[in-house]
Design a protein around this motif. Structure first.
Motif, short mmCIF file in Angstrom:
data_model
loop_
_atom_site.label_atom_id
_atom_site.label_comp_id
_atom_site.label_asym_id
_atom_site.label_seq_id
_atom_site.Cartn_x
_atom_site.Cartn_y
_atom_site.Cartn_z
N HIS A 55 6.70 -7.80 -12.51
CA HIS A 55 6.67 -7.42 -11.10
C HIS A 55 7.19 -8.53 -10.18
CE1 HIS A 55 4.51 -3.74 -11.98
NE2 HIS A 55 3.59 -4.43 -12.67
N TYR A 56 7.65 -9.63 -10.77
CA TYR A 56 8.11 -10.76 -9.95
C TYR A 56 9.20 -10.33 -8.97
CZ TYR A 56 5.64 -14.36 -12.68
OH TYR A 56 4.68 -15.15 -13.26
N LYS A 57 10.22 -9.63 -9.47
CA LYS A 57 11.39 -9.31 -8.64
C LYS A 57 11.01 -8.42 -7.47
CE LYS A 57 16.03 -7.36 -8.82
NZ LYS A 57 17.08 -6.70 -9.67
N ALA A 58 10.24 -7.33 -7.75
CA ALA A 58 9.88 -6.39 -6.68
C ALA A 58 8.99 -7.06 -5.65
CB ALA A 58 9.18 -5.17 -7.27
N VAL A 59 8.02 -7.88 -6.10
CA VAL A 59 7.11 -8.55 -5.17
C VAL A 59 7.86 -9.63 -4.39
CG1 VAL A 59 5.05 -10.00 -5.02
CG2 VAL A 59 5.06 -8.03 -6.54
N ALA A 60 8.79 -10.32 -5.05
CA ALA A 60 9.56 -11.36 -4.36
C ALA A 60 10.37 -10.76 -3.21
CB ALA A 60 10.47 -12.07 -5.34
N PRO A 80 5.08 3.37 -5.15
CA PRO A 80 5.20 3.08 -6.59
C PRO A 80 4.74 1.67 -6.94
CG PRO A 80 7.19 4.14 -5.77
CD PRO A 80 6.39 3.77 -4.57
N LEU A 81 5.14 0.68 -6.12
CA LEU A 81 4.75 -0.70 -6.40
C LEU A 81 3.24 -0.89 -6.22
CD1 LEU A 81 5.58 -3.55 -7.14
CD2 LEU A 81 6.04 -4.00 -4.70
N ALA A 131 0.84 -1.20 0.00
CA ALA A 131 0.00 0.00 0.00
C ALA A 131 0.86 1.24 0.00
CB ALA A 131 -0.93 -0.01 1.22
N ASN A 132 0.19 2.36 -0.32
CA ASN A 132 0.78 3.64 0.02
C ASN A 132 -0.06 4.19 1.18
OD1 ASN A 132 -1.57 4.71 -1.05
ND2 ASN A 132 -0.58 5.74 -2.78
N PRO A 133 0.26 5.28 1.74
CA PRO A 133 -0.40 5.65 3.01
C PRO A 133 -1.92 5.69 2.96
CG PRO A 133 1.55 7.00 2.66
CD PRO A 133 1.38 6.18 1.42
N THR A 134 -2.53 6.21 1.87
CA THR A 134 -3.99 6.38 1.91
C THR A 134 -4.71 5.96 0.64
OG1 THR A 134 -3.71 8.66 1.16
CG2 THR A 134 -3.87 8.31 3.54
N HIS A 135 -4.05 5.92 -0.51
CA HIS A 135 -4.78 5.82 -1.77
C HIS A 135 -4.89 4.41 -2.35
CE1 HIS A 135 -5.31 10.10 -2.13
NE2 HIS A 135 -4.02 10.31 -1.95
N TYR A 136 -3.87 3.59 -2.26
CA TYR A 136 -3.88 2.28 -2.92
C TYR A 136 -3.55 1.18 -1.93
CZ TYR A 136 -3.78 4.84 -7.33
OH TYR A 136 -4.07 5.68 -8.37
N ALA A 137 -4.16 0.01 -2.17
CA ALA A 137 -3.83 -1.18 -1.39
C ALA A 137 -4.06 -2.42 -2.25
CB ALA A 137 -4.67 -1.25 -0.12
N VAL A 138 -3.07 -3.32 -2.28
CA VAL A 138 -3.15 -4.56 -3.04
C VAL A 138 -2.75 -5.71 -2.13
CG1 VAL A 138 -2.35 -5.86 -5.04
CG2 VAL A 138 -2.60 -3.37 -5.20
N LEU A 156 0.97 -2.18 -9.32
CA LEU A 156 0.25 -3.45 -9.18
C LEU A 156 -1.26 -3.23 -9.32
CD1 LEU A 156 2.11 -5.22 -6.22
CD2 LEU A 156 2.05 -5.95 -8.61
N HIS A 157 -1.77 -2.16 -8.75
CA HIS A 157 -3.21 -1.89 -8.85
C HIS A 157 -3.64 -1.70 -10.30
CE1 HIS A 157 -6.99 0.37 -8.60
NE2 HIS A 157 -7.17 -0.23 -7.42
N ALA A 158 -2.79 -1.08 -11.11
CA ALA A 158 -3.13 -0.83 -12.51
C ALA A 158 -2.92 -2.07 -13.38
CB ALA A 158 -2.29 0.32 -13.06
N ALA A 159 -2.04 -2.99 -12.95
CA ALA A 159 -1.63 -4.08 -13.84
C ALA A 159 -2.41 -5.37 -13.63
CB ALA A 159 -0.14 -4.36 -13.66
N ILE A 160 -3.01 -5.61 -12.48
CA ILE A 160 -3.62 -6.91 -12.21
C ILE A 160 -5.07 -6.75 -11.77
CG2 ILE A 160 -1.46 -8.07 -11.60
CD1 ILE A 160 -2.14 -7.68 -8.68
#
Length: 354
Positions: free
Chosen positions: A336-341, A317-318, A269-276, A322-326
């Motif tokens: 996104h494998y590397k960053a998520v891993a 940023p991640l 997540a970021n502080p308030t706007h996105y969460a995956v 991620l919210h836009a891509a999946i």
């Protein structure tokens, strides 16, 4: 008032559904003249193919009967045998031509409209037996047009037949004194000439009548703007009902998504706007997105995750990418494998340290 006028005039072309419904009811564009043309064409073809054989066999029988009538016994058994033989000869002569005529009658209908079985035209209707409706149909503009069309057709066909027969008037007059054996061949030749001329003339009449009948049929099926709107609503559904259905589906999807958050491995997540929320277990090909959201939904995902003890990692940023891509219930893309891993590895190491 303008809306009322707009909805009351049949100015719109019939929709596909309106045409299909008309065909199912047996309401089709049909020209009787086209059926007549197919019948004439089939008769001409049958006479040209089977005429020689039929006239020769019937000619022999008539010649024997008319030239030497004294040789035929007039008792009951002989008359029955003679009638049976004559009937058999006529049936053999006209059997195949009759089959050809039947096929022509079927073809004349199939070229005008597709094959359709319906019993609706047979249903009893009061308008069919009502004297007032019958009187209105009898003296309508359509009846007058059909009457004038019939007179015109009789005049044209009569003129064509007269132009064919008139040069042969001397041969026709000599039939009374001619040989019986030559009677049928002459009749066959004259009939063939008349039929060929009639087929040529009726081709023009039938085509013109079919185009006119089809135009009238489409004019009769035209719709008002209100009918088009109502049909569109029936096919597509009421917009208010569709919006309500979408709302219910979104609420149910949100409930299922929130129920899956406690089973997630990490929430990025970021502080308030996105969460995956992502879930990963050994043996899976890639981490799976079990929930995502923005603003209030993102805050709700974070709250549920924190209450369930799921790690929440802030990486703006991640989280945005991620919210836009999946989509929910889909695996993350390979880029996104590397960053998520790295994130999941960090969460697992922290759990192991605990």
């Amino acid at each position: 008032m303008a809306e009322s006028d707009e909805g009351g005039e049949k100015t719109e072309e019939p929709t596909r559904k309106k045409i299909e419904d008309a065909l199912k009811r047996g309401d089709v564009a049909k020209s009787q003249e086209l059926n007549v043309w197919f019948g004439l064409a089939a008769t001409t073809l049958a006479l040209s193919i089977f005429g020689d054989g039929a006239t020769s066999s019937l000619g022999e029988m008539l010649t024997r009967f008319l030239a030497e009538p004294q040789r035929f016994a007039m008792d009951g058994a002989s008359l029955r045998a003679m009638a049976g033989g004559l009937g058999f000869a006529i049936a053999a002569a006209v059997g195949l031509p009759m089959v050809l005529l039947a096929l022509a009658a079927i073809a004349g209908n199939l070229v005008q409209h597709p094959f359709q079985v319906t019993t609706e035209p047979l249903a009893p209707k009061f308008s069919k037996i009502s004297p007032a409706s019958g009187f209105k149909r009898l003296f309508s503009a359509e009846s007058l047009a059909n009457f004038l069309k019939g007179l015109l057709k009789i005049g044209i066909v009569g003129a064509v037949i007269s132009s064919v027969i008139w040069p042969e008037r001397a041969r026709v007059a000599s039939l009374a004194q001619g040989d019986v054996a030559g009677l049928l061949p002459l009749l066959k030749a004259l009939s063939l000439k008349v039929l060929v001329a009639s087929v040529a003339v009726f081709a023009v009449i039938a085509l013109a009548d079919y185009l006119w009948q089809r135009r009238r049929w489409r004019e009769r099926l035209k719709m008002t703007l209100q009918e088009v709107r109502d049909e569109h609503k029936q096919q597509e559904g009421d917009p208010h009902i569709k919006a309500r259905i979408r709302s219910i589906r979104a609420q149910r999807s949100k409930k299922r998504m929130m129920a899956a958050v406690p089973k997630a491995t990490v929430v990025i997540a970021n502080p308030t706007h996105y969460a995956v929320a992502l879930k990963y277990e050994p043996g899976m090909n890639a981490p799976l997105c079990v929930a995502k959201g923005v603003d209030a939904v993102a805050l709700r995902i974070r709250k549920v995750a924190e209450d369930a003890g799921v790690a929440v990692i802030e990486n703006p940023p991640l989280a945005r990418s991620l919210h836009a891509a999946i989509e929910v219930d889909k695996e993350i893309p390979a880029e996104h494998y590397k960053a998520v891993a790295e994130v999941i590895g960090f969460v697992m190491r922290r759990k192991g340290a605990r």
